[in-house]
Design an enzyme around this catalytic site. Structure first.
Site, short mmCIF file in Angstrom:
data_model
loop_
_atom_site.label_atom_id
_atom_site.label_comp_id
_atom_site.label_asym_id
_atom_site.label_seq_id
_atom_site.Cartn_x
_atom_site.Cartn_y
_atom_site.Cartn_z
N TRP A 31 0.85 -1.19 0.00
CA TRP A 31 0.00 0.00 0.00
C TRP A 31 0.89 1.23 0.00
CZ3 TRP A 31 -5.00 -0.13 -0.96
CH2 TRP A 31 -5.76 1.04 -0.73
N HIS A 97 -9.67 5.45 11.14
CA HIS A 97 -8.99 4.25 10.65
C HIS A 97 -7.47 4.39 10.82
CE1 HIS A 97 -8.37 0.72 8.10
NE2 HIS A 97 -7.49 1.43 7.43
#
Length: 159
Positions: A31, A97
């Protein structure tokens, strides 16, 4: 001095131990690959620059930073690995998050290091923006991958 004006990768390489026979694992998050790829290059090149043989460096990719802890554990449990370097990037978003992931990754990497009694290095960027991430992945603030590699080398001196 404000970090806006400083290369944050200013570190001492004096008195580094001989690592020519040491083996390292570098675990990299897929990522934010533009950032993590630059961190990987910095870490790999720094290890080699300071005496690690290229064939003594193994690497693996994991999907995201959350998975770095398990990836690190897979390598930390190996007798032939002396230190593990975890590289990732979690960019602040609009939700919490970010907080949950960053805390879980920090705790996970710390726990792996303590469980296997070997250096497992937290090379995870937690910037507010993509620009800040790039600034710390070979940009104007240096490369945190370099720092993670030097930290791994220095931690091996404790043994």
């Amino acid at each position: 001095m404000s970090s806006a004006l400083k290369n944050l990768s200013d570190f001492s390489t004096a008195n580094l131990p001989d690592v020519s026979q040491k083996r390292f694992a570098i675990i990299v998050s897929e990522w934010n690959t533009e950032v993590t790829g630059a961190l990987y290059t910095g870490a790999f090149d720094t290890l080699v620059k300071h005496g690690v043989q290229e064939n003594h460096i193994v690497s693996a990719q994991v999907p995201g930073s959350f998975e770095l802890s398990l990836g690190a554990q897979k390598f930390a449990q190996r007798e032939d690995i002396d230190a593990v370097i975890c590289l990732g990037c979690v960019i602040q978003g609009e939700t919490r998050h970010f907080d949950f992931i960053c805390q879980a990754v920090a705790d996970g990497i710390t726990n792996v290091s303590l469980k296997y009694n070997k250096p497992v290095i937290f090379g995870v960027l937690t910037p507010n923006t993509q620009e800040q991430a790039m600034d710390r992945a070979g940009g104007k603030h240096g490369n945190k991958g370099d720092e993670a590699a030097i930290t791994a080398i220095k931690m091996l001196a404790l043994n």
